[in-house]
Structure formats: C-alpha cells, structure tokens
Write a protein that holds these residues in place. Structure first.
Motif, PDB file in Angstrom:
ATOM      1  N   PHE A   1      -4.494   5.212  -7.622  1.00 42.78           N
ATOM      2  CA  PHE A   1      -3.973   4.250  -6.667  1.00 42.78           C
ATOM      3  C   PHE A   1      -4.109   2.845  -6.966  1.00 42.78           C
ATOM      4  CE2 PHE A   1      -5.203   2.194  -2.277  1.00 42.78           C
ATOM      5  CZ  PHE A   1      -3.883   2.459  -1.718  1.00 42.78           C
ATOM      6  N   HIS A   2      -5.341   2.717  -7.392  1.00 41.15           N
ATOM      7  CA  HIS A   2      -5.650   1.189  -7.886  1.00 41.15           C
ATOM      8  C   HIS A   2      -4.521   0.779  -8.791  1.00 41.15           C
ATOM      9  CE1 HIS A   2      -7.521  -1.831 -10.420  1.00 41.15           C
ATOM     10  NE2 HIS A   2      -7.872  -2.373  -9.485  1.00 41.15           N
TER      11      HIS A   2
ATOM     12  N   SER B   1       1.561   6.001   7.897  1.00 42.69           N
ATOM     13  CA  SER B   1       0.841   6.966   7.236  1.00 42.69           C
ATOM     14  C   SER B   1       1.254   7.096   5.838  1.00 42.69           C
ATOM     15  CB  SER B   1       0.896   8.364   7.860  1.00 42.69           C
ATOM     16  OG  SER B   1       2.570   8.545   7.540  1.00 42.69           O
ATOM     17  N   ARG B   2       0.114   7.653   5.070  1.00 47.04           N
ATOM     18  CA  ARG B   2       0.521   7.759   3.657  1.00 47.04           C
ATOM     19  C   ARG B   2      -0.328   9.271   3.125  1.00 47.04           C
ATOM     20  NH1 ARG B   2       0.327   4.395  -1.950  1.00 47.04           N
ATOM     21  NH2 ARG B   2       0.432   6.238  -3.667  1.00 47.04           N
ATOM     22  N   GLY B   3       0.355  10.241   3.051  1.00 43.54           N
ATOM     23  CA  GLY B   3      -0.153  11.562   2.647  1.00 43.54           C
ATOM     24  C   GLY B   3      -1.002  11.929   4.122  1.00 43.54           C
ATOM     25  N   ASN B   4      -2.259  12.110   4.065  1.00 39.03           N
ATOM     26  CA  ASN B   4      -3.017  12.591   5.252  1.00 39.03           C
ATOM     27  C   ASN B   4      -3.698  11.424   5.885  1.00 39.03           C
ATOM     28  OD1 ASN B   4      -2.360  15.381   4.950  1.00 39.03           O
ATOM     29  ND2 ASN B   4      -4.159  15.654   3.356  1.00 39.03           N
ATOM     30  N   LEU B   5      -3.427  10.435   5.453  1.00 43.65           N
ATOM     31  CA  LEU B   5      -4.123   8.956   6.005  1.00 43.65           C
ATOM     32  C   LEU B   5      -3.351   8.360   6.891  1.00 43.65           C
ATOM     33  CD1 LEU B   5      -6.321   6.857   6.207  1.00 43.65           C
ATOM     34  CD2 LEU B   5      -5.270   5.783   4.121  1.00 43.65           C
TER      35      LEU B   5
ATOM     36  N   LEU C   1       0.702  -1.120   0.044  1.00 37.69           N
ATOM     37  CA  LEU C   1      -0.071  -0.074  -0.061  1.00 37.69           C
ATOM     38  C   LEU C   1       0.676   1.149  -0.066  1.00 37.69           C
ATOM     39  CD1 LEU C   1      -2.880  -0.939   2.549  1.00 37.69           C
ATOM     40  CD2 LEU C   1      -2.810  -1.289   0.011  1.00 37.69           C
ATOM     41  N   GLY C   2       2.120   1.301   0.285  1.00 37.24           N
ATOM     42  CA  GLY C   2       2.908   2.391   0.308  1.00 37.24           C
ATOM     43  C   GLY C   2       2.999   3.278   1.318  1.00 37.24           C
TER      44      GLY C   2
ATOM     45  N   VAL D   1     -12.734  -0.344   7.387  1.00 39.75           N
ATOM     46  CA  VAL D   1     -12.618   1.120   7.264  1.00 39.75           C
ATOM     47  C   VAL D   1     -12.801   1.795   6.076  1.00 39.75           C
ATOM     48  CG1 VAL D   1     -10.745   2.995   7.583  1.00 39.75           C
ATOM     49  CG2 VAL D   1     -10.761   1.148   9.107  1.00 39.75           C
ATOM     50  N   ARG D   2     -13.523   2.678   5.998  1.00 35.51           N
ATOM     51  CA  ARG D   2     -13.625   3.465   4.511  1.00 35.51           C
ATOM     52  C   ARG D   2     -12.886   4.616   4.445  1.00 35.51           C
ATOM     53  NH1 ARG D   2     -17.634   1.887   1.318  1.00 35.51           N
ATOM     54  NH2 ARG D   2     -18.050   4.069   0.229  1.00 35.51           N
ATOM     55  N   VAL D   3     -12.062   4.803   3.345  1.00 35.77           N
ATOM     56  CA  VAL D   3     -11.099   5.977   3.223  1.00 35.77           C
ATOM     57  C   VAL D   3     -11.817   6.819   2.074  1.00 35.77           C
ATOM     58  CG1 VAL D   3      -8.894   6.726   2.815  1.00 35.77           C
ATOM     59  CG2 VAL D   3      -9.470   4.600   4.384  1.00 35.77           C
TER      60      VAL D   3
END
Length: 122
Positions: A80-81, A49-53, A28-29, A70-72
C-alpha cells in the motif's frame, strides 16, 4: 443472546468535496459508494470504501471534529505504501515505520487535518 460487534465506521469531517475526491479517491484509491444531501444546497454526507475499509465523510459541522485520528489494521502495508508513494500526490509523502510495539505503519493526513494510520502487525 450473544453480543457481537461487527465493525466501526469512522466519520471524518471534510470542507471541500473536490479536495476530498483528490485525496480519498485519487491518492488513497477509495471508491464512492453513495452520496447524500438533504437538498442540492445542503452539505454532503458520503460513504467511501476500499476493500473492507469503510469511511464516512461529512461536510455537516456537527458530525465530527477536524483533526481526528484513525488507526486501520491491515495486511499489505508495504505494498500500500509503495502504491500511494508512486502517485506523486503533491501534499503528502508518507514514510514507512517499524514501531516498537510490533507494527509496520504508514500514515497520511487528509486536507482537513484528519490523520489515518495504516498498520500491520509484524
């Protein structure tokens, strides 16, 4: 005084740090922000974390139940896909779906049964 909610940080249960690293970092990076253990033999509590997530991953049995969902909400779900699909992660081949409620989504299941849906309003 105004009430203001600034965000949510889900805590997801993990059982194997190497498998968590392979999934969250390799697939997932995400980056590891910090690790915490009360002593060298204690369970791991980690922020990735990745960015703001931001997610918290925990080996502590009382912190979370395996199988959470979890829904992001995000932008760029197609990119991303594509990014995760070309990595060839052997345990997950996520699809991309346009949902009837107006979102484009891809989803993954981590090695511990936690579901993460990445969603973009379209």
């Amino acid at each position: 005084m105004e009430i203001n909610f600034n965000g949510v940080i889900p805590v997801l249960r993990i059982f194997d740090v190497a498998k968590a690293d392979e999934f969250y970092q390799g697939f997932l990076g995400f980056s590891v922000d910090w690790d915490h253990r009360f002593d060298p033999d204690a369970p791991l509590y980690r922020q990735v974390s990745r960015g703001n997530l931001i997610l918290h991953l925990s080996e502590h049995h009382g912190d979370a139940c395996p199988g959470a969902q979890v829904r992001v909400m995000m932008q760029g779900v197609e990119a991303f896909h594509r990014e995760i699909s070309v990595k060839g992660y052997r345990y997950m081949r996520p699809g991309l779906e346009k949902m009837p409620w107006g979102t484009l989504e891809t989803g993954v299941i981590d090695p511990f049964g936690n579901h993460i849906r990445f969603c973009e309003s379209v």
